[in-house]
Design a protein around this motif. Structure first.
Motif, PDB file in Angstrom:
ATOM      1  N   GLN A  36       0.776  -1.212   0.071  1.00  0.00           N
ATOM      2  CA  GLN A  36      -0.115  -0.006  -0.154  1.00  0.00           C
ATOM      3  C   GLN A  36       0.981   1.480  -0.074  1.00  0.00           C
ATOM      4  O   GLN A  36       0.674   2.328  -0.807  1.00  0.00           O
ATOM      5  CB  GLN A  36      -1.117   0.128   1.186  1.00  0.00           C
ATOM      6  N   ARG A  37       1.992   1.269   0.812  1.00  0.00           N
ATOM      7  CA  ARG A  37       2.745   2.510   0.809  1.00  0.00           C
ATOM      8  C   ARG A  37       3.338   2.618  -0.504  1.00  0.00           C
ATOM      9  O   ARG A  37       3.587   3.538  -0.875  1.00  0.00           O
ATOM     10  CB  ARG A  37       3.824   2.114   1.788  1.00  0.00           C
ATOM     11  N   LEU A  38       3.882   1.582  -1.062  1.00  0.00           N
ATOM     12  CA  LEU A  38       4.536   1.653  -2.457  1.00  0.00           C
ATOM     13  C   LEU A  38       3.374   2.323  -3.503  1.00  0.00           C
ATOM     14  O   LEU A  38       3.968   2.994  -4.306  1.00  0.00           O
ATOM     15  CB  LEU A  38       5.070   0.187  -3.073  1.00  0.00           C
ATOM     16  N   ARG A  39       2.414   1.681  -3.352  1.00  0.00           N
ATOM     17  CA  ARG A  39       1.219   2.405  -4.303  1.00  0.00           C
ATOM     18  C   ARG A  39       1.014   3.627  -4.220  1.00  0.00           C
ATOM     19  O   ARG A  39       0.573   4.561  -5.128  1.00  0.00           O
ATOM     20  CB  ARG A  39      -0.080   1.347  -4.282  1.00  0.00           C
ATOM     21  N   GLU A  40       0.919   3.892  -2.796  1.00  0.00           N
ATOM     22  CA  GLU A  40       0.372   5.599  -2.358  1.00  0.00           C
ATOM     23  C   GLU A  40       1.441   6.533  -2.591  1.00  0.00           C
ATOM     24  O   GLU A  40       1.107   7.747  -2.729  1.00  0.00           O
ATOM     25  CB  GLU A  40      -0.172   5.531  -1.038  1.00  0.00           C
ATOM     26  N   ALA A  41       2.678   6.173  -2.578  1.00  0.00           N
ATOM     27  CA  ALA A  41       3.845   6.895  -2.884  1.00  0.00           C
ATOM     28  C   ALA A  41       3.911   7.555  -3.926  1.00  0.00           C
ATOM     29  O   ALA A  41       4.447   8.779  -4.203  1.00  0.00           O
ATOM     30  CB  ALA A  41       5.347   6.357  -2.500  1.00  0.00           C
ATOM     31  N   GLY A  42       3.618   6.939  -4.996  1.00  0.00           N
ATOM     32  CA  GLY A  42       3.458   7.640  -6.475  1.00  0.00           C
ATOM     33  C   GLY A  42       3.220   6.390  -7.639  1.00  0.00           C
ATOM     34  O   GLY A  42       3.634   5.254  -7.141  1.00  0.00           O
ATOM     35  N   PRO A  43       3.217   6.837  -8.732  1.00  0.00           N
ATOM     36  CA  PRO A  43       3.154   5.811  -9.824  1.00  0.00           C
ATOM     37  C   PRO A  43       4.464   4.979 -10.014  1.00  0.00           C
ATOM     38  O   PRO A  43       4.394   4.050 -10.300  1.00  0.00           O
ATOM     39  CB  PRO A  43       2.679   6.716 -11.080  1.00  0.00           C
ATOM     40  N   VAL A  44       5.385   5.877  -9.736  1.00  0.00           N
ATOM     41  CA  VAL A  44       6.865   5.478 -10.050  1.00  0.00           C
ATOM     42  C   VAL A  44       7.675   5.739  -8.686  1.00  0.00           C
ATOM     43  O   VAL A  44       7.582   6.871  -8.154  1.00  0.00           O
ATOM     44  CB  VAL A  44       7.536   5.875 -11.114  1.00  0.00           C
ATOM     45  N   VAL A  45       8.373   4.739  -8.215  1.00  0.00           N
ATOM     46  CA  VAL A  45       9.102   5.090  -6.769  1.00  0.00           C
ATOM     47  C   VAL A  45      10.578   4.907  -7.152  1.00  0.00           C
ATOM     48  O   VAL A  45      11.076   4.120  -8.258  1.00  0.00           O
ATOM     49  CB  VAL A  45       8.579   4.342  -5.760  1.00  0.00           C
ATOM     50  N   TYR A  46      11.422   4.937  -6.050  1.00  0.00           N
ATOM     51  CA  TYR A  46      12.911   4.684  -6.228  1.00  0.00           C
ATOM     52  C   TYR A  46      13.304   3.872  -4.601  1.00  0.00           C
ATOM     53  O   TYR A  46      13.047   4.517  -3.727  1.00  0.00           O
ATOM     54  CB  TYR A  46      13.837   5.706  -6.384  1.00  0.00           C
ATOM     55  N   LEU A  47      13.653   2.678  -4.985  1.00  0.00           N
ATOM     56  CA  LEU A  47      13.971   1.935  -3.670  1.00  0.00           C
ATOM     57  C   LEU A  47      15.536   2.089  -3.424  1.00  0.00           C
ATOM     58  O   LEU A  47      16.367   1.549  -4.232  1.00  0.00           O
ATOM     59  CB  LEU A  47      13.652   0.440  -3.841  1.00  0.00           C
ATOM     60  N   ASP A  48      15.878   3.029  -2.301  1.00  0.00           N
ATOM     61  CA  ASP A  48      17.322   3.207  -2.035  1.00  0.00           C
ATOM     62  C   ASP A  48      18.146   2.072  -1.529  1.00  0.00           C
ATOM     63  O   ASP A  48      19.241   1.710  -1.828  1.00  0.00           O
ATOM     64  CB  ASP A  48      17.398   4.344  -1.002  1.00  0.00           C
ATOM     65  N   LYS A  49      17.450   1.090  -1.157  1.00  0.00           N
ATOM     66  CA  LYS A  49      18.194  -0.045  -0.405  1.00  0.00           C
ATOM     67  C   LYS A  49      18.899  -0.874  -1.855  1.00  0.00           C
ATOM     68  O   LYS A  49      19.975  -1.407  -1.598  1.00  0.00           O
ATOM     69  CB  LYS A  49      17.181  -1.106   0.082  1.00  0.00           C
ATOM     70  N   TRP A  50      18.181  -0.822  -2.662  1.00  0.00           N
ATOM     71  CA  TRP A  50      18.761  -1.521  -4.003  1.00  0.00           C
ATOM     72  C   TRP A  50      19.030  -0.796  -5.123  1.00  0.00           C
ATOM     73  O   TRP A  50      19.514  -1.259  -6.326  1.00  0.00           O
ATOM     74  CB  TRP A  50      17.818  -3.096  -4.363  1.00  0.00           C
ATOM     75  N   ASN A  51      18.601   0.489  -5.171  1.00  0.00           N
ATOM     76  CA  ASN A  51      18.933   1.475  -6.495  1.00  0.00           C
ATOM     77  C   ASN A  51      18.123   1.006  -7.464  1.00  0.00           C
ATOM     78  O   ASN A  51      18.777   0.942  -8.597  1.00  0.00           O
ATOM     79  CB  ASN A  51      20.463   1.604  -6.618  1.00  0.00           C
ATOM     80  N   VAL A  52      16.906   0.761  -7.302  1.00  0.00           N
ATOM     81  CA  VAL A  52      16.201   0.354  -8.406  1.00  0.00           C
ATOM     82  C   VAL A  52      14.922   1.249  -8.341  1.00  0.00           C
ATOM     83  O   VAL A  52      14.299   1.824  -7.317  1.00  0.00           O
ATOM     84  CB  VAL A  52      15.815  -1.336  -8.077  1.00  0.00           C
ATOM     85  N   TYR A  53      14.176   1.398  -9.642  1.00  0.00           N
ATOM     86  CA  TYR A  53      12.915   2.049  -9.880  1.00  0.00           C
ATOM     87  C   TYR A  53      12.022   0.816  -9.264  1.00  0.00           C
ATOM     88  O   TYR A  53      12.179  -0.398  -9.517  1.00  0.00           O
ATOM     89  CB  TYR A  53      12.652   2.521 -11.133  1.00  0.00           C
ATOM     90  N   GLY A  54      10.809   1.160  -8.633  1.00  0.00           N
ATOM     91  CA  GLY A  54       9.529   0.281  -8.561  1.00  0.00           C
ATOM     92  C   GLY A  54       8.265   0.957  -9.008  1.00  0.00           C
ATOM     93  O   GLY A  54       7.962   1.970  -8.991  1.00  0.00           O
ATOM     94  N   VAL A  55       7.417  -0.148  -9.557  1.00  0.00           N
ATOM     95  CA  VAL A  55       6.124   0.308  -9.904  1.00  0.00           C
ATOM     96  C   VAL A  55       5.296  -0.704  -8.950  1.00  0.00           C
ATOM     97  O   VAL A  55       5.359  -2.063  -9.159  1.00  0.00           O
ATOM     98  CB  VAL A  55       5.767   0.204 -11.392  1.00  0.00           C
ATOM     99  N   ALA A  56       4.188  -0.375  -8.361  1.00  0.00           N
ATOM    100  CA  ALA A  56       3.255  -1.381  -7.601  1.00  0.00           C
ATOM    101  C   ALA A  56       1.737  -0.920  -8.124  1.00  0.00           C
ATOM    102  O   ALA A  56       0.955  -1.784  -7.627  1.00  0.00           O
ATOM    103  CB  ALA A  56       3.527  -0.747  -5.977  1.00  0.00           C
ATOM    104  N   ARG A  57       1.351   0.126  -8.605  1.00  0.00           N
ATOM    105  CA  ARG A  57       0.152   0.203  -9.174  1.00  0.00           C
ATOM    106  C   ARG A  57      -0.163  -0.609 -10.414  1.00  0.00           C
ATOM    107  O   ARG A  57       0.809  -0.839 -11.221  1.00  0.00           O
ATOM    108  CB  ARG A  57      -0.129   1.840  -9.471  1.00  0.00           C
ATOM    109  N   TYR A  58      -1.517  -1.024 -10.662  1.00  0.00           N
ATOM    110  CA  TYR A  58      -1.630  -1.846 -11.629  1.00  0.00           C
ATOM    111  C   TYR A  58      -1.479  -1.178 -13.274  1.00  0.00           C
ATOM    112  O   TYR A  58      -0.823  -1.865 -14.046  1.00  0.00           O
ATOM    113  CB  TYR A  58      -3.307  -2.142 -11.761  1.00  0.00           C
ATOM    114  N   ALA A  59      -1.805  -0.012 -13.216  1.00  0.00           N
ATOM    115  CA  ALA A  59      -1.524   0.757 -14.512  1.00  0.00           C
ATOM    116  C   ALA A  59      -0.158   0.669 -14.934  1.00  0.00           C
ATOM    117  O   ALA A  59       0.208   0.336 -16.121  1.00  0.00           O
ATOM    118  CB  ALA A  59      -2.055   2.074 -14.615  1.00  0.00           C
ATOM    119  N   GLU A  60       0.677   0.933 -13.994  1.00  0.00           N
ATOM    120  CA  GLU A  60       2.152   1.156 -14.546  1.00  0.00           C
ATOM    121  C   GLU A  60       2.877  -0.385 -14.622  1.00  0.00           C
ATOM    122  O   GLU A  60       3.744  -0.694 -15.524  1.00  0.00           O
ATOM    123  CB  GLU A  60       3.078   1.868 -13.484  1.00  0.00           C
ATOM    124  N   VAL A  61       2.384  -1.167 -13.906  1.00  0.00           N
ATOM    125  CA  VAL A  61       3.017  -2.668 -13.986  1.00  0.00           C
ATOM    126  C   VAL A  61       2.693  -2.876 -15.062  1.00  0.00           C
ATOM    127  O   VAL A  61       3.417  -3.714 -16.117  1.00  0.00           O
ATOM    128  CB  VAL A  61       2.462  -3.453 -12.775  1.00  0.00           C
TER     129      VAL A  61
END
Ligand code: 8QM
Length: 406
Positions: A36-61
């Motif tokens: 939920q945090r991942l989806r709510e943060a925005g359509p595209v996020v950045y995960l500092d732990k592994w230096n990768v972008y992330g998408v968790a919403r249906y539309a972007e996935v």
């Protein structure tokens, strides 16, 4: 901004930075608040732990899955970038490939696992499901993972492939390595690869033409060499794909379905009242639990995605499980509902790489849930379910149950 509201010190400034580690044991134990945090943060996020972008919403996935030219697979669908690091095993000719190379290998496996091929195995798969349920009704109390979710696919899939009886105990451990290896270089991945040699040796040997029984999926792959569709070098690697992806996935899919039906007795009752719902009940379990939780892609160019600019050569982590419960796409996303319209879920992926074995998975799920619905009145959870931890697969290690005959 980070999730706590402080500006990001490194990495792309235009997208929200989160400190979640989606490959951490605490994440695996309960991924839903983090999804939920991942989806709510925005359509595209950045995960500092592994230096990768992330998408968790249906539309972007869905968008990433359906733009394979921009979000490629040939640089690996795990965290490791094959352009920068040597893969732990020779890359898969279908999963870790892009068009045009992917098109030919995909066509071969697609034919081997076609609706026609399913017709040939359906009666055997159904009979084995009924036999398994009968055996479990004799026991009454058992582990729904070892004795059902694992035992059933193990009783049919290796035979359908044409594997010899010896050494099959390597199959699930090998798959477990494959799925852990998609993750980051954490303890799970490093340990899995460190112990993989005997499993890899077994698999490599079984992929050879002489070791695959006539009429099986494996022999069917090798037969394509004779009409020139693939080379003799490619055939064993395509058999390896079935050994990698064909067993542990359905184990966790069937495990998910049984876990859902045991937890939600109203849905179990609906299935008992109408066993023709079995196929959709399985499909909904794949949406609800998403046995394959995540996959990566790598960008082939700078791309704008929902307002975020992602540079070339970046890894993008797709949260399939979070997309499958995105309230922007699904009504009552956190309810297991066997009559839901499940189409469009991304539990099998989407686009050109969408699960090539999906008909095998659905067949196994359908015949097992049908057999249960016809013969079992009640499924009760009688002990603490134990989780199995894997960088990519979501499922249980054990699920103690007692069943009552119909
Ligand atoms: C995951 O080896 C392969 O080709 C392969 C391995 C794992 C998968 C798919 C293919 C998606 C189920």
């Amino acid at each position: 901004m980070t999730a706590s509201g402080t500006p990001a010190s490194t990495g792309p400034a235009s997208v929200p930075h989160l400190d979640v580690d989606p490959f951490d044991m605490r994440f695996f134990a309960d991924p839903y608040p983090a999804h939920q945090r991942l989806r709510e943060a925005g359509p595209v996020v950045y995960l500092d732990k592994w230096n990768v972008y992330g998408v968790a919403r249906y539309a972007e996935v869905h968008a990433v899955l359906n733009d394979p030219a921009t979000f490629c697979s040939s640089r690996g669908v795990g965290l490791s970038d094959f352009k920068k690091e040597t893969p732990w095993r020779p890359p898969s000719l279908i999963l870790e490939a892009d068009p045009p190379a992917h098109t030919r290998t995909r066509a071969v496996l697609s034919k081997v696992l076609s609706p026609t091929a399913m017709k040939q195995v359906r009666d055997r798969f159904a009979a084995a499901a009924e036999e398994r349920v009968d055996a479990l009704l004799d026991k009454r109390s058992f582990d729904a993972i070892a004795d059902l979710a694992e035992a059933y696919p193990l009783s049919i899939f290796p035979d359908a492939l044409g594997l010899k009886p010896e050494g099959r105990e390597h199959l699930i451990p090998y798959a477990s390595v494959v799925f852990n290896a998609f993750g980051p270089p954490n303890e799970l991945r490093q340990q899995a690869i460190a112990r993989s040699a005997p499993h890899q040796a077994y698999v490599a040997e079984q992929c050879q033409r002489d070791n695959l029984a006539p009429g099986g999926f494996g022999a069917c792959i090798h037969a394509r060499v004779d009409d020139g569709e693939i080379t003799a070098t490619e055939a064993p690697l395509l058999v390896r794909s079935l050994l990698s992806a064909g067993l542990d996935t359905t184990v966790n899919g069937i495990g998910a379905a049984v876990y859902c039906l045991a937890r939600f007795p109203d849905q179990w009752q609906r299935l008992r009242d109408d066993p023709t719902l079995a196929r959709n009940a399985f499909e909904e379990a794949v949406r609800f639990e998403s046995p394959v939780q995540t996959f990566f892609r790598t960008t082939t160019r700078e791309v704008e995605l929902s307002g975020a600019t992602i540079g070339e050569g970046e890894k993008v982590l797709m949260f399939l499980a979070a997309a499958n419960r995105d309230p922007r796409r699904w009504d009552r996303p956190d309810s297991y509902d066997i009559t839901r319209r499940t189409s469009g879920h991304v539990g099998f992926g989407s686009g050109i790489h969408m699960c090539v074995g999906q008909l095998v998975a659905r067949l196994e799920g359908e015949v097992m849930l049908t057999a249960l619905a016809r013969r079992v009145a009640k499924i009760e959870i009688t002990g603490e379910p134990k989780r199995r931890f894997n960088n990519t697969l979501r499922g249980l290690d054990s699920l103690p149950v007692t069943i009552t005959p119909a």
